[in-house]
Design a protein around this motif. Structure first.
Motif, PDB file in Angstrom:
ATOM      1  N   LYS A 143       0.849  -1.187   0.000  1.00  0.00           N
ATOM      2  CA  LYS A 143       0.000   0.000   0.000  1.00  0.00           C
ATOM      3  C   LYS A 143       0.881   1.231   0.000  1.00  0.00           C
ATOM      4  N   PRO A 148      -4.446   6.275  -2.052  1.00  0.00           N
ATOM      5  CA  PRO A 148      -5.217   5.029  -2.150  1.00  0.00           C
ATOM      6  C   PRO A 148      -4.745   4.146  -3.315  1.00  0.00           C
ATOM      7  N   ASN A 173     -10.265  -1.540   2.592  1.00  0.00           N
ATOM      8  CA  ASN A 173     -11.168  -1.052   3.645  1.00  0.00           C
ATOM      9  C   ASN A 173     -10.417  -0.545   4.875  1.00  0.00           C
ATOM     10  N   GLY A 174      -9.097  -0.723   4.904  1.00  0.00           N
ATOM     11  CA  GLY A 174      -8.317  -0.258   6.029  1.00  0.00           C
ATOM     12  C   GLY A 174      -8.400  -1.152   7.246  1.00  0.00           C
ATOM     13  N   THR A 175      -8.826  -2.389   7.035  1.00  0.00           N
ATOM     14  CA  THR A 175      -8.950  -3.340   8.120  1.00  0.00           C
ATOM     15  C   THR A 175      -7.581  -3.911   8.455  1.00  0.00           C
ATOM     16  N   ASP A 176      -7.298  -4.103   9.717  1.00  0.00           N
ATOM     17  CA  ASP A 176      -6.087  -4.793  10.116  1.00  0.00           C
ATOM     18  C   ASP A 176      -6.138  -6.212   9.558  1.00  0.00           C
TER      19      ASP A 176
END
Length: 179
Positions: A143, A148, A173-176
């Motif tokens: 990333k 983005p 989604n920016g999820t861990d």
């Protein structure tokens, strides 16, 4: 190298691949340099027939990626009941909010203009000069630190499996995630 795109120039989901399908077989010529060609019903099927199984896989994985987003996500299409119907009836068409870009693009500049930008393939990211600018989570996913922009395996079932599509969705989604 062909530098054009299918879909909408202001798409919310943009995918970048190095080589273009044999567009000449369908339209007699490739779209013009840096242009965006909005596909119409039947084009994806025709491009898959002209380009072979590899291009069918790219279109399938793209549609499957969008349907892997949660139902409430703005990235998930609500215009079709399945990824197959979305692929055949909407993907890369006028109102689909998707783009598939071929060749060399200034992805960072496009990233500043909005949308999600996914580079399919580590080698393509390297050729675009983005590989070293991104944070690598493992050998397959990266990333950009401030834009983005995401790097993932090429859009092929073996390289970007359903499980890896889920990893990419979580990353967007920016999820861990654990990769």
């Amino acid at each position: 190298m062909n530098n054009y795109a299918f879909g909408h120039p202001l798409a919310r989901i943009n995918v970048y691949v190095e080589k273009a399908p044999p567009s000449e077989a369908l339209w007699g010529e490739s779209p013009s340099y840096r242009s965006f060609k909005k596909l119409v019903d039947g084009d994806i099927k025709s491009l898959g027939e002209a380009g072979g199984n590899g291009w069918r896989k790219v279109f399938n994985v793209y549609a499957k990626l969008l349907f892997a987003f949660p139902h409430q996500s703005t990235f998930r299409p609500n215009s079709a009941l399945s990824w197959q119907k979305f692929r055949d009836q909407s993907l890369l068409q006028d109102q689909s909010d998707t783009a598939l870009c071929f060749g060399e693009w200034n992805v960072e500049q496009r990233g500043k203009e909005g949308g999600i930008h996914i580079i399919a393939g580590r080698t393509h990211a390297l050729n675009l000069g983005l590989s070293e600018k991104c944070i690598w989570l493992n050998n397959e996913f990266a990333k950009h630190p401030s834009l983005p922009i995401f790097i993932c395996p090429y859009f092929d079932y073996r390289q970007l499996s359903n499980a890896k599509i889920d990893v990419l969705v979580n990353l967007i989604n920016g999820t861990d995630i654990t990769v």
